[in-house]
Every structure is written in structure tokens, then in C-alpha cells.
Design an enzyme around this catalytic site. Structure first.
Site, PDB file in Angstrom:
ATOM      1  N   ARG A   1       0.788  -1.255   0.000  1.00 36.15           N
ATOM      2  CA  ARG A   1       0.000   0.000   0.000  1.00 36.15           C
ATOM      3  C   ARG A   1       0.810   1.290   0.000  1.00 36.15           C
ATOM      4  O   ARG A   1       0.222   2.362   0.135  1.00 36.15           O
ATOM      5  CB  ARG A   1      -0.979   0.044   1.183  1.00 36.15           C
ATOM      6  CG  ARG A   1      -1.891  -1.161   1.311  1.00 36.15           C
ATOM      7  CD  ARG A   1      -2.757  -1.379   0.105  1.00 36.15           C
ATOM      8  NE  ARG A   1      -3.783  -2.392   0.356  1.00 36.15           N
ATOM      9  CZ  ARG A   1      -4.222  -3.235  -0.576  1.00 36.15           C
ATOM     10  NH1 ARG A   1      -3.756  -3.166  -1.810  1.00 36.15           N
ATOM     11  NH2 ARG A   1      -5.152  -4.118  -0.289  1.00 36.15           N
TER      12      ARG A   1
ATOM     13  N   ASP B   1      -1.821  -7.478 -10.805  1.00 40.56           N
ATOM     14  CA  ASP B   1      -2.689  -8.098  -9.801  1.00 40.56           C
ATOM     15  C   ASP B   1      -3.682  -7.108  -9.181  1.00 40.56           C
ATOM     16  O   ASP B   1      -3.353  -5.969  -8.883  1.00 40.56           O
ATOM     17  CB  ASP B   1      -1.889  -8.739  -8.677  1.00 40.56           C
ATOM     18  CG  ASP B   1      -2.825  -9.345  -7.655  1.00 40.56           C
ATOM     19  OD1 ASP B   1      -3.525 -10.300  -8.016  1.00 40.56           O
ATOM     20  OD2 ASP B   1      -2.917  -8.824  -6.537  1.00 40.56           O
TER      21      ASP B   1
ATOM     22  N   ASP C   1      -1.137 -13.097  -0.534  1.00 40.42           N
ATOM     23  CA  ASP C   1      -2.079 -12.059  -0.988  1.00 40.42           C
ATOM     24  C   ASP C   1      -2.493 -11.171   0.191  1.00 40.42           C
ATOM     25  O   ASP C   1      -3.653 -10.760   0.303  1.00 40.42           O
ATOM     26  CB  ASP C   1      -3.313 -12.647  -1.684  1.00 40.42           C
ATOM     27  CG  ASP C   1      -4.028 -11.603  -2.553  1.00 40.42           C
ATOM     28  OD1 ASP C   1      -3.571 -10.434  -2.608  1.00 40.42           O
ATOM     29  OD2 ASP C   1      -5.047 -11.961  -3.178  1.00 40.42           O
TER      30      ASP C   1
HETATM   31  O1  DOR Z   1      -8.683  -9.666  -2.612  1.00 35.81           O
HETATM   32  C1  DOR Z   1      -7.868  -9.060  -3.270  1.00 35.81           C
HETATM   33  N1  DOR Z   1      -7.315  -7.927  -2.815  1.00 35.81           N
HETATM   34  N2  DOR Z   1      -7.520  -9.533  -4.462  1.00 35.81           N
HETATM   35  C2  DOR Z   1      -6.746  -8.833  -5.302  1.00 35.81           C
HETATM   36  O2  DOR Z   1      -6.496  -9.291  -6.373  1.00 35.81           O
HETATM   37  C3  DOR Z   1      -6.256  -7.496  -4.920  1.00 35.81           C
HETATM   38  C4  DOR Z   1      -6.215  -7.330  -3.478  1.00 35.81           C
HETATM   39  C5  DOR Z   1      -6.062  -5.907  -3.029  1.00 35.81           C
HETATM   40  O3  DOR Z   1      -5.236  -5.159  -3.588  1.00 35.81           O
HETATM   41  O4  DOR Z   1      -6.722  -5.512  -2.061  1.00 35.81           O
HETATM   42 ZN    ZN Z   2      -5.084 -10.879  -7.295  1.00 38.66          ZN
END
Ligand code: DOR
Ligand code: ZN
Length: 438
Positions: free
Chosen positions: A69, A159, A312
Site C-alpha cells: 500500500r 494483480d 495475498d
Molecule cells: O482480494 C484481493 N485484494 N484480491 C486482489 O487481487 C487485490 C487485493 C487488493 O489489492 O486488495
Molecule cells: Zn489478485
């Protein structure tokens, strides 16, 4: 601090890969200098000693999929707080996804993330470069510049978004092969997921939530396997979530296609029955699937069809999660709970050994990313990037106690047996018993 200025470190009473009797591991100048019951005898003056009480010693974990972030949403996570969460979770290298604000779609941003990661100095922070400008899926980025910059970007991904246009994906794969880098795909055919917030199935139907079909993922996995084959390129599938994706990976690998894949701890553990409460903490992309998917994913990881675990880790602010389910941002925290989940699902059940866990959480992800000083065996002469795990340390997850700036953990109140009790990064103890050692 360079490894030369780091005092020697003696990890006493550790069990490499959980095998055999406890031994001592001596670390000097960032490398393992001795392993054995008497390794401490060789310890130079000024050695820092830590008694780990028989903890399992593993190579430090490598996360191919972390959202930090920064830049842009430093209220939810920063490179510093995300690095702290990483080392508390046993990670010594993380790949920071490109969907920051601004996006990591040019060398200025990727080099800046790299430099901040170095300054924080708790673990390796490798910025992922975007495949397309602004993650819009329309125009390729200058992948070559990002790859040859200071950050040496080696993984590219949009992504959060899918590189949905087959022609753009084809070109990205062709360039990546030429550059020797890897494209990691968030497999989601956007025409099939418009408005979707939950897995398309009986649960979503009953709860009145718009469904995301498995085919949205599987059609892209199949397409990209074929595109990679014809481009002579490698391709990596992010967060595999369905039984069908496992079948497609089995097929593609059987064809000799250079495809690799990761699975998240939440897709291994949780299914869509969690959505009954409409709690936004369970909203994630791809969505939590059904029980048979979780079982197929676990088996695929054990068998190597899925190569590795990736978190993730996706921090979000409270106001973005504690709201109507369909309005909640997708994503959940993952760095500090990954090891306990994988250990409880696969090691405690006897499906995997600790050595197998090291493969899926360290060795394979390091190989996929082309890292040469991570995911290394615990042997004399190897770089000292290590994670010590207490397999019997009953603990309960409390979101507010995690190092992350956000608290969106779906495991609140859940108890696990295994926990990371120490992390060594480049020869330095960077976390101990949940405390980050500056
Ligand atoms: O759940 C998710 N959150 N999947 C993603 O592909 C992106 C990620 C995010 O950046 O919050
Ligand atoms: Zn993703």
C-alpha cells in the site's frame, strides 16, 4: 547495516527442518558458519546467543504476493509496517504488488519502493512491476527499464486486475521471455465477473450475492497456458482458487508448459459458507470457493501441481471492510497467519513434513522469482535467512495485535498451534517472540 557490522549470532537448540535432535547454528557475517551440537564452541567473542528451546528451523519464507500500500494508502499499510508483519510471520523476502497509488508502472516508483525497503531493512522488499500502464490492461509498461533499474524488477503483474486482452497478454509474455522476467496473472475474465462479490454457487444464490463463476478464472488459466506455450515464456498464476484450475495446471504441466502457480492460506482453509454472516472481512478476490475446492487445492500443493503458498496480504481500512458485504473492499491480511495455517492444515495432519513446508513457503517461491540468496538449504556457507517455528505454541489471533496497520484478518479469535518465534534476515535476528527487533 551491512552483514559485516552485524555481531555473530548463535541460535541454540534448534531443529533444522524439524529433523533429529536439537543443534546449535552459528551465524557469522550473514552466513551459516557451523551447525551441530557443539557449534557454539566456535562462537567468536561478542556472539549474541538465543536459546530457541527446540524450535523447528526453516529457511526464511518468500512471499510472491504481498500488498504493502505504499505509495498511496499509507493509512492502511506502509513498507515499514508490512515488513514488520512479514518478519513476524517468518518471511525474509516479499514481493510488493504493483497496485499502489500511483501504480508501480515505471522505474521511478519501483526503484523508490526498493530503496524504502532497503532503508527499513527488515526483509527483502522486491517491487512487482505493472504489466500495463495504470493497470488498465491497454498499453504495456516499460518492463525493460524496470528490470534493469536499481530494483531489478523480476516479476510483473497487474494483480487486482487481469491482463484480460489476449493480444496484450501475448505481447507481455513475449517481452518477458526476452527479458528473462516472469508475468504473474490475476486470472479473472472481467466480462464474467461484472458486479460479482462472491463465489457463484448455492451460498451466493441463497444470500442474494452476485456470483463469480469458476470459469472466470479457469478460462484465463487455460488461455494463458496456451499463450505461454506459444511465446516460449513462463507464466505464473496468482491465487489459484478452483478445482478446475488444478486440473488445468495438471494438464499444462503435463504438456511441458512453463506454468507455475500459488495458492493463498485463505483459499486452503476457508470456504464460502463463511459468508452466511455477510461479514465484509470474508470478501476477497478471487472469492472463497466451496469445500471441494479447498481440498483439491491442498492436494495440489502437496503433490506439487501448485508450486507454492503466497499470502495475498491485502490490508484495508476498517471503514472499507466493516460495511455492507457488496461494498467491502476485497482482501484480507495474511503475512502473520500463513505459517500457522499451512502447518495446521498440512503438517499437523501428516500430509507434509516440515521440509515439504519449506519447499512451498521458501524454496519454490525463491526459485520461481529467481532469487539466489533466499530459499537456500540450511547448510554451512549458505546465507542466513531463517525462520524458527514453535510447533506447540497455542495462540489466538487478535487483529489489533498484528503488526499490520490494518486489522482485517478473517481469523480473528481462531487458535493455532504453530507460531513463528524468530526470524533471521541476513544474519541478524529481526523478530523474536512476536517482537520486531530493530
Ligand atoms: O482480494 C484481493 N485484494 N484480491 C486482489 O487481487 C487485490 C487485493 C487488493 O489489492 O486488495
Ligand atoms: Zn489478485
Amino acid at each position: 547495516m551491512s552483514p559485516r557490522q552485524t555481531p555473530p549470532l548463535l541460535l541454540s537448540r534448534v531443529r533444522p527442518y524439524g529433523e533429529g535432535d536439537p543443534v546449535d547454528v552459528l551465524v557469522v557475517d550473514g552466513r551459516i558458519a557451523a551447525i551441530g551440537p557443539d557449534a557454539g564452541a566456535d562462537a567468536p567473542d561478542g556472539t549474541e546467543t538465543h536459546d530457541l528451546g527446540g524450535a523447528v528451523l526453516l529457511p526464511g519464507f518468500v512471499d510472491l504476493h504481498t500488498h504493502l500500500r505504499e505509495p498511496g494508502r499509507e493509512d492502511t499499510e506502509t513498507i515499514a509496517t508490512g515488513s514488520a508483519a512479514a518478519v513476524r510471520g517468518g518471511y525474509t523476502a516479499v514481493f510488493a504488488m504493483a497496485n499502489t497509488q500511483p501504480a508501480q508502472d515505471n522505474q521511478t516508483v519501483t526503484d523508490s519502493v526498493w530503496r524504502i525497503g532497503r532503508e527499513v531493512g527488515l526483509c527483502d522488499v522486491h517491487p512487482v512491476g505493472a504489466v500495463t500502464v495504470g493497470l488498465k490492461g491497454e498499453q504495456l509498461t516499460e518492463m525493460g527499464q524496470m528490470a534493469s533499474g536499481e530494483a531489478g524488477v523480476r516479476i510483473f503483474s497487474d494483480d487486482g486486475m487481469c491482463v484480460y486482452d489476449p493480444l496484450i497478454m501475448r505481447r507481455a509474455l513475449e517481452y518477458s521471455a526476452g527479458l528473462g522476467v516472469l508475468v504473474a496473472q490475476h486470472a479473472e475474465e472481467p466480462r464474467l465477473t461484472r458486479g460479482a462479490v462472491a463465489h457463484e454457487g448455492p451460498t451466493a444464490a441463497r444470500l442474494g450475492l452476485t456470483g463469480w463463476p469458476r470459469s472466470a478464472e479457469e478460462s484465463i488459466v487455460a488461455r494463458d497456458a496456451i499463450l505461454a506455450r506459444d511465446a516460449g515464456a513462463r507464466v505464473h498464476i496468482c491465487h489459484a482458487s478452483t478445482t478446475g484450475t488444478v486440473e488445468l495446471l495438471t494438464w499444462a504441466k503435463g504438456q511441458g508448459i512453463a506454468i507455475t502457480a500459488e495458492v493463498t492460506p485463505h483459499h486452503l482453509l476457508l470456504d464460502d459458507t463463511r459468508l452466511e454472516t455477510y461479514d465484509g472481512v470474508y470478501r476477497v478476490n478471487p472469492p472463497l470457493r466451496e469445500e471441494h475446492d479447498t481440498l483439491a487445492l491442498r492436494r495440489a500443493l502437496v503433490e506439487g501441481v501448485i508450486d507454492c503458498v503466497a499470502t495475498d496480504h491485502a490490508p484495508h481500512a476498517a471503514q472499507e471492510k466493516c460495511c455492507e458485504f457488496a461494498a467491502a473492499r476485497p482482501g484480507m491480511l495474511g503475512l502473520e497467519t500463513a505459517l500457522p495455517i499451512v502447518a495446521s492444515l498440512l503438517v499437523e495432519t501428516g500430509d507434509m513434513t516440515w521440509r515439504d513446508l519449506a519447499r512451498v513457503m521458501s524454496t519454490r517461491p525463491a526459485e520461481i522469482a529467481g532469487l539466489t540468496d533466499q530459499g537456500r538449504p540450511i547448510e554451512v556457507g549458505e546465507p542466513a535467512n531463517l525462520a524458527a517455528v514453535d510447533p506447540d505454541s497455542e495462540w489466538t489471533v487478535v487483529g489489533e495485535e498484528l503488526a499490520s496497520l490494518s486489522a482485517n484478518t478473517p481469523y480473528e479469535g481462531m487458535s493455532f498451534s504453530a507460531r513463528v518465534v524468530g526470524t533471521v534476515y541476513r544474519g541478524r535476528l529481526v523478530s523474536r517472540d512476536g517482537e520486531v527487533v530493530a
